[in-house]
Design a protein around this motif. Structure first.
Motif, short mmCIF file in Angstrom:
data_model
loop_
_atom_site.label_atom_id
_atom_site.label_comp_id
_atom_site.label_asym_id
_atom_site.label_seq_id
_atom_site.Cartn_x
_atom_site.Cartn_y
_atom_site.Cartn_z
N GLY A 16 -17.79 9.71 25.72
CA GLY A 16 -17.58 8.27 25.56
C GLY A 16 -17.01 7.94 24.20
N ALA A 17 -17.44 8.67 23.19
CA ALA A 17 -16.99 8.38 21.84
C ALA A 17 -15.53 8.71 21.65
N MET A 18 -15.01 9.61 22.45
CA MET A 18 -13.61 10.00 22.29
C MET A 18 -12.64 9.01 22.94
N ALA A 19 -13.17 8.09 23.72
CA ALA A 19 -12.30 7.11 24.39
C ALA A 19 -12.26 5.82 23.58
N LEU A 20 -11.07 5.41 23.15
CA LEU A 20 -10.94 4.19 22.36
C LEU A 20 -10.99 2.96 23.25
N GLY A 21 -11.55 1.89 22.67
CA GLY A 21 -11.50 0.59 23.34
C GLY A 21 -12.20 0.55 24.67
N MET A 22 -13.42 1.09 24.77
CA MET A 22 -14.16 1.05 26.03
C MET A 22 -14.37 -0.40 26.46
N LEU A 23 -14.21 -0.66 27.75
CA LEU A 23 -14.30 -2.04 28.23
C LEU A 23 -15.56 -2.33 29.01
N VAL A 171 -16.40 -9.39 21.88
CA VAL A 171 -15.12 -8.90 21.36
C VAL A 171 -14.40 -8.08 22.41
N TYR A 172 -15.11 -7.13 23.05
CA TYR A 172 -14.47 -6.17 23.93
C TYR A 172 -14.60 -6.48 25.42
N GLY A 173 -15.55 -7.33 25.79
CA GLY A 173 -15.73 -7.63 27.20
C GLY A 173 -14.64 -8.53 27.74
N GLU A 174 -14.44 -8.46 29.04
CA GLU A 174 -13.41 -9.28 29.68
C GLU A 174 -13.72 -10.76 29.46
N GLY A 175 -12.76 -11.50 28.93
CA GLY A 175 -12.96 -12.92 28.67
C GLY A 175 -13.86 -13.20 27.50
N GLY A 176 -14.06 -12.23 26.63
CA GLY A 176 -14.93 -12.39 25.48
C GLY A 176 -14.50 -13.53 24.57
N SER A 177 -15.47 -14.28 24.06
CA SER A 177 -15.15 -15.45 23.24
C SER A 177 -14.62 -15.09 21.86
N SER A 178 -14.77 -13.83 21.45
CA SER A 178 -14.24 -13.39 20.16
C SER A 178 -13.25 -12.24 20.35
N ALA A 179 -12.52 -12.28 21.45
CA ALA A 179 -11.62 -11.18 21.80
C ALA A 179 -10.57 -10.91 20.74
N ALA A 180 -10.18 -11.94 20.00
CA ALA A 180 -9.13 -11.75 18.99
C ALA A 180 -9.57 -10.80 17.89
#
Length: 432
Positions: A16-23, A171-180
């Motif tokens: 898991g750690a080797m995969a960037l940007g886990m969603l 930040v990373y979840g779909e539709g996250g309020s701090s996605a930016a």
């Protein structure tokens, strides 16, 4: 069997750690979720309401914060204060993490300050906490709350931010309020509190149930609106049981009793054991912080005879209570408990330090989130080793399983992450 389980956990965490940007993650899509399920030290709104906008003040009432720990003149550091927006305000995990962070900051030339995030992870509340504690010398933030993180970074665009003990689903979840924040170069990513993907948690719990040989179990979770990863974990656990039962002999099949019990951040009621279906359970699988929220009622029921004397529990969380610690492993009620190592805050501080010095690793390209390894304590020996040999139990930075020198010695981002994915940071390492 335990060694196989540990190796499986290590392999899964490293992959898991080797995969960037886990969603995949915990916290509702676009919601401001709580991030404390594995620490076992959830603070109620009442416990936090008087602390939300304060620094960590000294007992003499001077109002001086623990910025006094460390200083800009130490060992070539970039200087200034690193603020921790904490999701905890008390308990052994909080005290150990704070002591370790203070020691690292002192070694690297920073001051360290703690402020307490909003009890409900409310965006406006978290922003207010940071605003009230902000001073000109703050240079970075360790964030254990994700509510309003984008607002905080917009308010203080010069500050670097790194997450700790949180999945940063806003930040990373779909539709996250701090996605930016995910693509903001000042945001450096996060190390989670255990599993980000609830499915992995469910599989872990199933492996424990199978190893222990339990045949009749129930599950307990926190609400899906706050911890959807626990709901996903429950579904994953039940799916694993269903798949196992397809090929298991009739006498070896596992029964999951009823739907998951949902705790609205209040302890399990004694009435739970008035239901005849819950009176002869082999095990309660508490995917929530069961040490704090489930154990008291279960212990009372076992002692009072309202449930089987053989009913056990597997769960997460950590309490500095000798009676509870004595009831882990062996013939104890708590047969297995998981908790994230507090050394994880060292990842966040190292990333901030490197960024502030202009020394971010050449192989670091974008922020990400990744799972934390976990202590798995399932014997009295494990408990003794943690309480006597580990930072988690002693609150002594000298007992840390990852030292300041090892953090600074990581030659690359991959090397830094490998430290936190290694067997070095496990209960098994303490026994050597």
């Amino acid at each position: 069997m335990k060694k196989k389980l540990v190796k499986k956990l290590l392999a899964g965490a490293l992959a898991g750690a080797m995969a960037l940007g886990m969603l995949a993650g915990c916290g509702g899509a676009g919601t401001d979720s709580k991030d404390q399920e594995n620490s076992g030290e959830q603070n109620s709104p009442e416990e936090n309401k008087d602390e939300e906008s304060q620094g960590d003040t000294k007992e003499d009432g001077s109002g001086e914060t623990d910025q006094a720990k460390g200083g800009a003149e130490g060992n070539g550091g970039a200087g200034g204060t690193i603020m921790w927006l904490s999701n905890l305000s008390s308990g052994i995990q909080y005290e150990a993490a704070k002591a370790y962070a203070e020691s690292l900051c002192e070694a690297w030339g920073y001051k360290f300050q703690v402020v307490y995030g909003d009890s409900f992870n409310d965006p406006a509340g978290n922003l207010s906490v940071v605003q009230n504690a902000m001073t000109d010398d703050v240079v970075g933030i360790v964030a254990s709350q994700d509510g309003g993180l984008q607002n905080i970074m917009e308010e203080y665009p010069e500050l670097y931010v790194a997450g700790y003990n949180t999945d940063m689903n806003n930040v990373y979840g779909e539709g996250g309020s701090s996605a930016a924040c995910a693509t903001n170069e000042k945001f450096l990513g996060t190390i989670a509190d255990g599993h980000i993907d609830g499915a992995d948690l469910g599989k872990q719990m199933f492996d424990m149930v199978l190893e222990k040989g339990y045949k009749k179990v129930s599950t307990i979770v926190f609400p899906a609106y706050a911890y959807p990863n626990l709901t996903a974990g429950d579904a994953s656990f039940r799916a694993a049981v269903e798949e196992y039962n397809k090929s298991a002999a009739e006498g070896d099949q596992i029964e999951v009793v009823g739907e998951a019990k949902v705790l609205e951040f209040a302890p399990l009621e004694d009435s739970y054991f008035l239901d005849s279906a819950n009176q002869d359970l082999d095990c309660i699988v508490a995917l929530c912080a069961g040490v704090q929220f489930v154990y008291p009622a279960l212990k009372s029921a076992v002692d009072g005879g309202t449930c089987s004397a053989d009913t056990k529990m597997i769960t997460s969380g950590f309490e500095e209570d000798s009676a509870i610690l004595a009831d882990i492993g062996g013939d104890g009620i708590i047969q297995a408990v998981t908790v994230s190592p507090v050394e994880n805050i060292g990842w966040s501080l190292t990333m901030l330090d490197k960024a502030l010095k202009g020394e971010l690793y050449s192989d670091y390209s974008a922020s990400e989130r990744f799972d934390s390894l976990e202590y798995v304590m399932d014997s009295p020996e494990d408990v003794t080793n943690v309480m006597e040999k580990a930072l988690n139990g002693t609150k002594d930075p000298a007992m840390a399983q990852i030292t300041a020198e090892e953090l600074q010695g990581a030659a690359s981002y991959a090397d830094l992450k490998a430290l936190f994915m290694s067997e070095q940071l496990t209960v098994e390492a303490l026994a050597k």
